[in-house]
Write a protein that holds these residues in place. Sequence first.
Motif, PDB file in Angstrom:
ATOM      1  N   VAL A  12      46.637  40.143  49.625  1.00 38.77           N
ATOM      2  CA  VAL A  12      45.362  40.863  49.651  1.00 38.77           C
ATOM      3  C   VAL A  12      45.460  42.090  50.550  1.00 38.77           C
ATOM      4  O   VAL A  12      45.008  43.177  50.200  1.00 38.77           O
ATOM      5  CB  VAL A  12      44.206  39.931  50.094  1.00 38.77           C
ATOM      6  N   GLU A  13      46.084  41.927  51.714  1.00 43.42           N
ATOM      7  CA  GLU A  13      46.188  43.059  52.631  1.00 43.42           C
ATOM      8  C   GLU A  13      47.107  44.143  52.082  1.00 43.42           C
ATOM      9  O   GLU A  13      46.826  45.325  52.243  1.00 43.42           O
ATOM     10  CB  GLU A  13      46.622  42.585  54.014  1.00 43.42           C
ATOM     11  N   ASN A  16      45.022  45.874  49.275  1.00 41.63           N
ATOM     12  CA  ASN A  16      43.949  46.702  49.831  1.00 41.63           C
ATOM     13  C   ASN A  16      44.498  47.907  50.588  1.00 41.63           C
ATOM     14  O   ASN A  16      43.873  48.965  50.593  1.00 41.63           O
ATOM     15  CB  ASN A  16      43.042  45.872  50.739  1.00 41.63           C
ATOM     16  N   ALA A  68      37.458  47.962  51.887  1.00 40.83           N
ATOM     17  CA  ALA A  68      38.312  46.822  52.228  1.00 40.83           C
ATOM     18  C   ALA A  68      39.415  47.253  53.202  1.00 40.83           C
ATOM     19  O   ALA A  68      39.769  46.510  54.125  1.00 40.83           O
ATOM     20  CB  ALA A  68      38.932  46.225  50.970  1.00 40.83           C
ATOM     21  N   TYR A  69      39.930  48.462  53.020  1.00 43.18           N
ATOM     22  CA  TYR A  69      40.957  48.989  53.923  1.00 43.18           C
ATOM     23  C   TYR A  69      40.373  49.204  55.321  1.00 43.18           C
ATOM     24  O   TYR A  69      41.027  48.913  56.323  1.00 43.18           O
ATOM     25  CB  TYR A  69      41.507  50.292  53.342  1.00 43.18           C
ATOM     26  N   GLN A  72      40.048  45.826  56.915  1.00 44.73           N
ATOM     27  CA  GLN A  72      41.379  45.351  57.288  1.00 44.73           C
ATOM     28  C   GLN A  72      41.834  45.973  58.615  1.00 44.73           C
ATOM     29  O   GLN A  72      42.477  45.315  59.421  1.00 44.73           O
ATOM     30  CB  GLN A  72      42.363  45.719  56.178  1.00 44.73           C
ATOM     31  N   GLN A 152      39.084  40.710  51.087  1.00 44.40           N
ATOM     32  CA  GLN A 152      39.554  41.076  52.424  1.00 44.40           C
ATOM     33  C   GLN A 152      38.805  40.306  53.506  1.00 44.40           C
ATOM     34  O   GLN A 152      39.389  39.910  54.510  1.00 44.40           O
ATOM     35  CB  GLN A 152      39.412  42.586  52.648  1.00 44.40           C
ATOM     36  N   THR A 156      40.476  38.078  56.271  1.00 39.52           N
ATOM     37  CA  THR A 156      40.168  38.277  57.689  1.00 39.52           C
ATOM     38  C   THR A 156      39.720  36.969  58.327  1.00 39.52           C
ATOM     39  O   THR A 156      40.089  36.664  59.471  1.00 39.52           O
ATOM     40  CB  THR A 156      39.084  39.365  57.848  1.00 39.52           C
TER      41      THR A 156
END
Length: 170
Positions: A12-13, A16, A68-69, A72, A152, A156
């Motif tokens: 996911v990271e 994103n 989302a970035y 993150q 995200q 997290t």
Amino acid sequence: MPRFIVAYVRYVEAFNRAVGKFAMYLILLLLGILLYAAFSKASTDISPIWTVEMAQFTLTAYFMLGGAYALQNNALVRMDLFYSHWKPRTRAIVDCITIIGLLIYLAILLYGAVISTHYTFEIGQRRPSAWQPYLWPIRTIMSIGVLMMLLQAIATFFKDLAIARGKPIE
């Protein structure tokens, strides 16, 4: 943490991060659209009808795909009265509790976004303006952006849970 959770967080990271870095360049597209509109207006005294709405759509895509970035990278606004003085483990525990509200909010937002996008596809909805662009592309981007934020936020949560347990995910 189980391997599938670690894999989920990493995937996911990575996704994103890639989409967020792409979204950063949308600001250049927005700049180009606005410059074109300004030069058209200055040279011909006529501004193309599509420029304002296209700029709005580009800004929406930039915002939604970059959210989302930003989550993150902890680039979101946070009330930091006590938070910065806490130990990382305490922060992680508090974040695990407070992120539940974000997850509920994003799940409801995603539900509404998907219904809205489906409706837009179903009736071929257009924006009521002189240009009359279809709304399905931007509604689809908005739904994808909310989904990315939800994924995200879950990642997290798992990262914070791992920190709270004393075994952070690298």
